[in-house]
Enzyme design. Structure first.
Site, short mmCIF file in Angstrom:
data_model
loop_
_atom_site.label_atom_id
_atom_site.label_comp_id
_atom_site.label_asym_id
_atom_site.label_seq_id
_atom_site.Cartn_x
_atom_site.Cartn_y
_atom_site.Cartn_z
N CYS A 2 0.85 -1.19 0.00
CA CYS A 2 0.00 0.00 0.00
C CYS A 2 0.90 1.25 0.00
CB CYS A 2 -0.96 0.11 1.17
SG CYS A 2 -2.24 -1.13 1.18
N ARG A 27 4.00 -0.77 -4.64
CA ARG A 27 3.61 -1.18 -3.29
C ARG A 27 2.21 -1.81 -3.26
NH1 ARG A 27 6.94 1.20 0.57
NH2 ARG A 27 5.39 0.77 2.15
N TRP A 75 -2.87 -2.63 -1.78
CA TRP A 75 -2.63 -4.07 -1.87
C TRP A 75 -3.62 -4.69 -0.90
CZ3 TRP A 75 -0.96 -8.12 1.37
CH2 TRP A 75 -0.58 -9.30 0.70
N ASN A 101 -2.06 2.36 5.47
CA ASN A 101 -1.20 1.24 5.09
C ASN A 101 -0.95 0.42 6.35
OD1 ASN A 101 0.72 -0.52 4.10
ND2 ASN A 101 2.38 0.98 4.21
N GLY A 102 -1.23 -0.88 6.29
CA GLY A 102 -1.01 -1.73 7.45
C GLY A 102 -2.26 -2.55 7.74
N GLU A 483 16.59 -19.23 -5.27
CA GLU A 483 16.30 -17.87 -5.72
C GLU A 483 15.90 -17.87 -7.20
OE1 GLU A 483 15.61 -15.22 -4.49
OE2 GLU A 483 16.05 -13.64 -5.93
N LYS A 487 12.39 -16.43 -8.70
CA LYS A 487 12.36 -15.38 -9.72
C LYS A 487 11.42 -15.77 -10.85
CE LYS A 487 13.44 -12.54 -8.30
NZ LYS A 487 13.94 -12.34 -6.96
N GLU A 490 7.53 -16.00 -9.65
CA GLU A 490 6.82 -14.79 -9.23
C GLU A 490 6.52 -13.86 -10.39
OE1 GLU A 490 8.93 -12.42 -6.31
OE2 GLU A 490 10.83 -12.79 -7.28
N HIS A 506 14.19 -38.79 -4.17
CA HIS A 506 13.45 -39.23 -3.00
C HIS A 506 11.96 -38.91 -3.12
CE1 HIS A 506 17.05 -40.53 -0.96
NE2 HIS A 506 17.62 -39.38 -1.32
N LYS A 605 5.59 -4.82 -3.12
CA LYS A 605 6.90 -4.69 -2.48
C LYS A 605 6.73 -4.21 -1.04
CE LYS A 605 11.44 -3.74 -4.10
NZ LYS A 605 11.76 -5.07 -4.58
C1 F6R Z 1 11.20 -11.64 -4.19
C2 F6R Z 1 11.21 -10.58 -3.20
C3 F6R Z 1 10.74 -10.91 -1.83
C4 F6R Z 1 11.55 -10.13 -0.77
C5 F6R Z 1 10.92 -10.36 0.62
C6 F6R Z 1 11.70 -9.65 1.70
O1 F6R Z 1 11.67 -11.21 -5.43
O2 F6R Z 1 11.54 -9.46 -3.48
O3 F6R Z 1 10.77 -12.29 -1.58
O4 F6R Z 1 12.87 -10.56 -0.81
O5 F6R Z 1 9.60 -9.91 0.63
O6 F6R Z 1 11.69 -8.27 1.50
P1 F6R Z 1 12.73 -7.32 2.23
O7 F6R Z 1 14.07 -7.66 1.71
O8 F6R Z 1 12.29 -5.93 1.89
O9 F6R Z 1 12.62 -7.61 3.71
#
Ligand code: F6R
Length: 610
Positions: A2, A27, A75, A101-102, A483, A487, A490, A506, A605
């Site tokens: 948000c 966000r 969000w 936000n929250g 990772e 990538k 997502e 397994h 994010k």
């Molecule tokens: C994936 C991604 C997320 C962040 C996670 C932690 O591409 O960006 O998995 O790594 O939400 O976020 P931070 O680093 O901001 O604590």
């Protein structure tokens, strides 16, 4: 998660709010809305969908004649994305509008008591209780009503608040959710994040926990939660405006992948002095401190957690101190064994991730020393840590992290080498040699981008139709596979899983059939023969295999359909070069599939809710 922006001043507010929200859309992008003061009444415009829907509705903001307003990009948490659930929310009698936000954790009880008072609700959100509480408590003193309201709220909230009786001011509150204040000659701002206001001002205040701020066009007053005045020191933001813009790229994710050599250079080089020694400015661990630690916890979420997985291999190898890597969301609910002989390394790009922050507080409560790796200066995690190491990645806008991951990883090397040096477990010369190689990593990453990008674009064309993918690797290759898989899934929505290569047989190997895509990370020399055997097992069952390895391992061609070659690199730093083609594979495959790469569905994010 948000985004909030607010402005009061001399300029027409709506275009400013829309511009700010466009820079905060990463966000959350389920809906957007603004509330502005117009001739003593609050006018709200809001709509489900991307910001563009709202912008079209109000002619890019020109249709709203006002110089004071608050805006929000959502969000969804409580209630589906819809016009009604969009922010801002108005109190029943139209006296207050808020953006939030929250999460308000006790909203059900508050809502029930407000309903008993006769209040009718228009949305399914937790946030709507806030404006109705304000209306209930308001008796002519705005700040008092805000204090009474926040005293009732439990959970996390950054708030923007406007009241119909005030044409010249609005209020913002920060509690466990980020919020900054921007100061300028033409007016004052609040925002969830710096990019929202960077084109208007570089002078900001970071609001502290529980702080309440009252903004007019020419004055900003900050109070603590007891309404006592707080003196703030303005900070100057030094970022280049371009760092928060696409700068010719179609997507932020692509731009941020390409920025990695620069981000790595900025993060690594200030930490190695002219004599080839490590200088970790924000860390004050002595030899005695390090010797005293019985265990190290690395705690983080998502990609940052994957950095921790690599960190475990490196730190254990170099310091012989046991390292546990924990998902922050699990850490505090499992009664972890933490005391004053524990070092916790917290990793977070945003510095605001709710689960990570909660894990930090739990660790601290139990006596651990907190060393954090953070990208956002002044963020909650940075503020609450004993030692802070900043990654100098610059603003990361794409929801899927790339350059923050890479810079966090480079910090892991530095921390491991720093500790090994303090403990005198390695010869000075050996450490210097490793540091000399680390400083070459940005160049190697640049080389990897140049040499592998065309091949990866071709592979993305060839495989963009797949529905499943499996990533394999052993040792640090496995950590990078985690990772790489995240990538891909997502941003492209291809179902993908990562496995320790030896583990597949397994159970999961039953899913491999003719044409299944398998990406095998096979850079780690010590275990390459073992990984090759596992590649053969999936190949024998019809998998299409892409192998990622270093240029001296040409033998893998016999067992694969495609090989992505990386330059030869010291095994310690392999993850830094290996991850880059994997980020590109996720990105280009998603692009081929027509996905909105920077705003993947359901994601946002900076995850400030649990
Ligand atoms: C994936 C991604 C997320 C962040 C996670 C932690 O591409 O960006 O998995 O790594 O939400 O976020 P931070 O680093 O901001 O604590």
């Amino acid at each position: 998660m948000c985004g909030i922006v607010g402005y009061v001043g001399k300029e027409q507010v709506a275009p400013i709010l829309l511009d700010g929200l466009s820079r905060l859309e990463y966000r959350g992008y389920d809906s957007a809305g603004i509330a502005c003061m117009e001739n003593g009444t609050i006018r709200v415009n809001k709509a489900k969908g991307r910001l563009q829907v709202l912008s079209d509705m109000i002619d890019g903001g020109n249709a709203v004649a006002s110089t004071l307003g608050i805006g929000h990009t959502r969000w969804a948490t409580h209630g589906k994305p819809s016009d009604e659930n969009s922010h801002p929310h108005m109190s029943q009698k139209g006296k207050f509008a808020i953006v939030h936000n929250g999460i308000i954790e006790n909203y059900s009880e508050i809502k029930a008591s407000l309903i008993a008072d006769g209040v009718q609700f228009a949305s399914e959100t937790d946030s709507e209780v806030i404006c109705n509480l304000l209306e209930k408590f308001y008796e002519g003193d705005l700040l008092k009503a805000v204090k009474k309201t926040v005293d009732v709220l439990e959970g996390s909230y950054a708030l923007g608040i406007i009241c119909h009786e005030y044409e010249d001011r609005f209020i913002a509150v920060r509690h466990a959710s980020p919020l900054i204040v921007g100061l300028s000659d033409k007016g004052n701002f609040v925002a969830s994040d710096i990019p929202a206001i960077l084109s208007y001002t570089r002078k900001i205040y970071h609001l502290g926990e529980g702080e309440i701020v009252e903004l007019t066009g020419d004055k900003v007053r900050v109070f603590n939660s007891d309404l006592e005045p707080v003196i703030k020191q303005a900070e100057e933001i030094t970022w280049d405006v371009k760092s928060a813009e696409k700068d010719g790229y179609d997507y932020f994710m692509e731009k941020e992948i390409m920025e990695q050599p620069r981000a790595l250079h900025d993060t690594i080089s200030p930490r190695i002095d002219d004599h080839g020694e490590i200088v970790l400015d924000g860390v004050h661990l002595t030899r005695e401190d390090i010797e005293g630690y019985r265990r190290i916890y690395i705690t983080a979420c998502g990609s940052a957690y994957h950095v921790g997985m690599v960190g475990k291999y490196i730190i254990e190898k170099m310091t012989r101190i046991p390292v546990e890597v924990d998902l922050a969301s699990e850490f505090r609910y499992r009664d972890p064994i933490v005391d004053d002989k524990t070092l916790m390394i917290i990793i977070s790009q945003s510095g605001e991730t709710a689960d990570t922050l909660a894990a930090l507080r739990e660790g601290k409560k139990r006596g651990a020393r907190i060393l954090s790796i953070v990208n956002v200066v002044g963020s909650s995690i940075a503020n609450e840590s004993d030692d802070v190491l900043y990654t100098w990645a610059g603003p990361e806008i794409a929801v899927a992290t790339t350059k923050a991951y890479s810079t966090q990883l480079s910090m892991m090397y530095l921390i491991a080498l720093y500790m090994a040096d303090k403990l005198e477990l390695m010869a000075k010369e050996e450490i210097r040699t490793l540091l000399a190689s680390l400083i070459q990593v940005p160049e190697l990453v640049e080389q990897v981008i140049e040499t592998t990008r065309p091949q990866i674009m071709e592979l993305a064309k060839q495989y963009h139709g797949v529905e499943h993918a499996y990533y394999l690797g052993r040792n640090v290759d496995y950590a990078v596979a985690m990772e790489a898989s995240l990538k891909l899934k997502e941003v492209s929505y291809v179902h993908s899983e990562a496995y320790a290569a030896g583990e597949l047989k397994h159970g999961t190997i039953s899913l491999i059939e003719e044409g299944t895509l398998v990406v095998a990370l096979a850079g780690c020399h010590r275990v390459i023969e073992k990984t090759v055997s596992n590649i053969q097992e999936v190949k024998a069952r019809g998998a299409k295999v892409i192998v990622v390895t270093t240029e001296d391992n040409t033998g893998v061609e016999k067992v694969s359909d495609h090989v992505i070659y990386l330059p030869k690199v010291k095994e310690l730093f392999l993850p830094s070069v290996e991850v880059v083609p994997m980020q590109m594979l996720g990105f280009y495959l998603a692009k081929e599939r027509g996905c909105d790469v920077d705003k993947p569905r359901n994601l946002a994010k900076s995850v400030t809710v649990e």
